[in-house]
Write a protein that holds these residues in place. Structure first.
Motif, mmCIF file in Angstrom:
data_model
loop_
_atom_site.group_PDB
_atom_site.id
_atom_site.type_symbol
_atom_site.label_atom_id
_atom_site.label_comp_id
_atom_site.label_asym_id
_atom_site.label_seq_id
_atom_site.Cartn_x
_atom_site.Cartn_y
_atom_site.Cartn_z
ATOM 1 N N ALA A 1 0.822 -1.207 0.000
ATOM 2 C CA ALA A 1 0.000 0.000 0.000
ATOM 3 C C ALA A 1 0.860 1.262 0.000
ATOM 4 C CB ALA A 1 -0.936 0.017 1.204
ATOM 5 N N LEU A 2 2.136 1.131 0.384
ATOM 6 C CA LEU A 2 3.013 2.300 0.351
ATOM 7 C C LEU A 2 3.710 2.431 -0.996
ATOM 8 C CD1 LEU A 2 4.614 2.128 3.879
ATOM 9 C CD2 LEU A 2 3.011 3.819 3.040
ATOM 10 N N GLY A 3 3.290 1.600 -1.939
ATOM 11 C CA GLY A 3 3.873 1.704 -3.270
ATOM 12 C C GLY A 3 5.188 0.960 -3.415
ATOM 13 N N LEU A 4 5.504 0.083 -2.444
ATOM 14 C CA LEU A 4 6.720 -0.715 -2.594
ATOM 15 C C LEU A 4 6.427 -1.908 -3.504
ATOM 16 C CD1 LEU A 4 7.851 -0.832 1.125
ATOM 17 C CD2 LEU A 4 8.703 0.641 -0.676
ATOM 18 N N SER A 5 7.456 -2.371 -4.186
ATOM 19 C CA SER A 5 7.255 -3.552 -5.018
ATOM 20 C C SER A 5 7.188 -4.774 -4.107
ATOM 21 C CB SER A 5 8.401 -3.703 -6.003
ATOM 22 O OG SER A 5 9.577 -3.996 -5.291
ATOM 23 N N LYS A 6 6.693 -5.856 -4.659
ATOM 24 C CA LYS A 6 6.576 -7.068 -3.861
ATOM 25 C C LYS A 6 7.955 -7.532 -3.385
ATOM 26 C CE LYS A 6 4.344 -11.443 -3.621
ATOM 27 N NZ LYS A 6 3.296 -12.292 -4.087
ATOM 28 N N TRP A 7 8.924 -7.442 -4.282
ATOM 29 C CA TRP A 7 10.274 -7.901 -3.940
ATOM 30 C C TRP A 7 10.847 -7.089 -2.784
ATOM 31 C CZ3 TRP A 7 13.304 -11.757 -3.873
ATOM 32 C CH2 TRP A 7 14.696 -11.606 -3.788
ATOM 33 N N HIS A 8 10.665 -5.762 -2.829
ATOM 34 C CA HIS A 8 11.146 -4.928 -1.728
ATOM 35 C C HIS A 8 10.404 -5.224 -0.449
ATOM 36 C CE1 HIS A 8 13.364 -1.569 -4.049
ATOM 37 N NE2 HIS A 8 14.139 -2.557 -3.703
#
Ligand SMILES: Nc1ncnc2c1ncn2[C@@H]1O[C@H](COP(=O)(O)OP(=O)(O)O)[C@@H](O)[C@H]1O
Ligand SMILES: [Mg+2]
Lengths: 269, 295
Positions: free
Chosen positions: B169-176
């Motif tokens: 939800a904070l716009g991070l990618s799944k990998w991050h």
């Protein structure tokens, strides 16, 4: 279509006057399916900018399903058709950069979910990932967003303490601070107070009144007092349909649809 | 009989069973330590073993055990980490991944003798790697991988789903989200699992007899060039470990003090495994506190 004792096609949905009111987000023919299960039907809703819109309805009526479609959090589990228009673009399109979109449309969840990091890192973590490295700038954002979430005075001396040491209400406000630190336009909140005690709930509600000066808020709540206290507009959900959408005052005192009236007066079922 | 009495009786029986288990364990542990520790000395821990005369130590075997352990972890940890992350975070729920999980389950209950013989046929004979540390480390990797992978997968699954949503939800990618939020929170569990696996590997003999071999060639502890034949770090020298040594002495040891050496070596082995287990707990708790409580 008729299901149970209410006619699900008997609806009353408010439309805004685009000349007078600024629309932050709108959905067009939004449908949501979990596999074969049709969980949300025909959503055509508009959300006014800098206002709080409450989504109410019985548990299982599709409020979370709808809300989570708006920032594509259900992409992995659900099929969502239709359009979600934000600033003139359809963010339900495949071509959308989800990560950029979610920075504009933030979300606060049903239970506080801070990271097991310090209070400060909870806020700076995602910012750093986005390439903001300047310490002074980060500090400024931390203070600003904690003030925005009405948490600054309580934690300003413990910024390096673990976020998990905070109370539930403080954690939830930290999650709000974390969301607004990204500089979003819209905040989606899914029953943000359902895991909190009444005093913490009041604090979060007060925070929301401040927040709406800068953000458009869409909040799911099962608490009708809360909906009437904080929101400007209310949408009533029933069995995956939006039955009635209008000014909060009208929904609670003068509903147009029988189902809404029964629900807000507690005679539902 | 009334409910209260039944309850009391059941409790008494359970307590009795628990006590019996504890007594047996304490007896075994006590016996091994009491009969072994008197033979343990600095000299015993550091000198090479002797085949025909008394006075040999377990220095080389002890080194081999640790070296093999480190090599095994170096190979198996990255593999299990990758596999565990894939299974916990990315694998779709379908027949293929169910099959993979099944295979892991089966592999984890494979008797270690079988793993050893497999390693013997494939690495020692087929790939001509001979009885060597590297053959042993690969065999132990096969032995270790299923449990470590399961451990990584379980530790990741224990981190609430809500944490993943927070990241997304904070716009991070799944990998991050996985590597920077979920993995750190799963770390205490993962580390505990590694240390426990280390104890298992350290005490393993059957898988090594035909892979790392049963001879402790003399090594020169002043020569740290891994490509040199007499170097402790050489990957292609045969390397009898402590557990294999104990097995060998007991089956064919002809030195006069075989019994004492076996007892001493067993005590050392037990103490090492105990240390692994206790430090696993300590480490897990410490890390958990550091990650969750105030700093
Ligand atoms: N991940 C999912 N998979 C399948 N069905 C789901 C899932 N999430 C919700 N549903 C179903 O969709 C309907 C609406 O649920 P939800 O949107 O959570 O309702 P609300 O938030 O109003 O309580 C329910 O019948 C629920 O069982
Ligand atoms: Mg819900």
């Amino acid at each position: 279509m008729k299901a149970g004792k209410y006619d699900l096609n008997d609806t009353s949905i408010m439309n805004f006057d685009k000349q007078k009111q600024e629309i932050a987000l709108s959905t067009h023919d939004l449908q949501v399916y979990y596999g074969n299960k049709h969980a949300f039907y025909d959503g055509n809703l508009q959300f006014e900018r800098y206002k709080i819109t409450a989504l109410i309805g019985a548990s299982g009526s599709g409020k979370s399903t709808f809300l989570r479609s708006l920032n594509r959090m259900n992409d992995d589990v659900a099929t969502v058709t239709g359009e979600i228009m934000y600033r003139g673009i359809d963010i339900n399109s495949k071509k959308i950069n989800l990560y950029e979109m979610r920075k504009q449309i933030g979300m606060v969840f049903q239970r506080p979910n801070p990271f097991s990091k310090s209070i400060k890192e909870n806020i700076t973590f995602a910012l750093k990932e986005n390439g903001i490295k300047d310490k002074q700038k980060l500090d400024e954002i931390v203070e600003k967003s904690l003030r925005g979430a009405a948490l600054w005075d309580e934690v300003k001396d413990d910024l390096n303490k673990s976020a998990l040491a905070l109370s539930g209400g403080q954690q939830q406000r930290l999650c709000i601070a974390r969301a607004i630190a990204m500089g979003p336009d819209i905040l989606l909140m899914d029953e943000p107070c359902s895991a909190l005690d009444p005093i913490s709930t009041l604090k979060v509600e007060e925070t929301m009144h401040e927040l709406k000066k800068k953000y458009t808020i869409i909040i799911v709540t099962h608490n009708m007092q809360q909906a009437s206290r904080v929101s400007d507009y209310t949408a009533f959900f029933h069995m995956g349909h939006v039955i009635e959408y209008g000014k909060t005052k009208d929904i609670f005192t003068n509903p147009k649809i029988q189902a809404t009236e029964d629900y807000v007066s507690g005679n539902f079922g | 009989m009334n409910t209260k009495k039944v309850n009391k009786l059941a409790l008494a029986v359970i307590k009795l069973i628990a006590a019996v288990v504890v007594v047996i364990l304490a007896f075994l542990l006590g016996k091994i330590l009491l009969s072994g520790l008197p033979h343990v000395s600095w000299h015993f821990l550091t000198t090479p073993s002797r085949s025909f005369t008394a006075g040999g130590g377990i220095g080389i075997q002890l080194f081999n055990s640790f070296y093999l352990l480190i090599l095994t972890l170096l190979i198996s940890f990255p593999l299990s980490l990758g596999a565990g992350i894939y299974l916990a975070e990315y694998a779709p729920k379908n027949r293929v991944t169910e099959g993979v999980r099944m295979a892991i389950e089966v592999l984890s209950s494979l008797p270690s003798v079988v793993v050893g013989l497999f390693g013997f046929l494939l690495f020692v004979v087929q790939f001509k790697m001979g009885f060597s540390i590297i053959s042993g480390a690969i065999a132990l990797t096969f032995f270790n991988l299923p449990l470590l992978t399961r451990n990584v997968e379980d530790s990741l699954n224990n981190v609430p789903k809500l944490q993943r949503e927070a990241g997304l939800a904070l716009g991070l990618s799944k990998w991050h989200t996985v590597t920077k939020i979920i993995l750190p929170e799963a770390l205490p569990g993962i580390l505990t699992g590694i240390v426990l696996c280390a104890g298992r590997v350290f005490g393993e003999a059957a898988a090594l007899i035909y892979t790392a071999g049963q001879s402790a060639t003399n090594i020169d502890f002043s020569n740290w060039n891994p490509f040199d034949e007499s170097s402790p770090l050489n990957l292609f020298r045969p390397a009898e470990t402590l557990a294999v040594h104990i097995w060998k002495i007991n089956s064919e040891g002809i030195m006069p003090d075989a019994e004492q050496i076996s007892a001493g070596a067993s005590a050392v082995l037990i103490v090492a495994v105990l240390i692994f287990n206790l430090s696993a707990r300590y480490l897990g708790n410490r890390l958990y506190k550091r990650l969750t409580a105030s700093k």
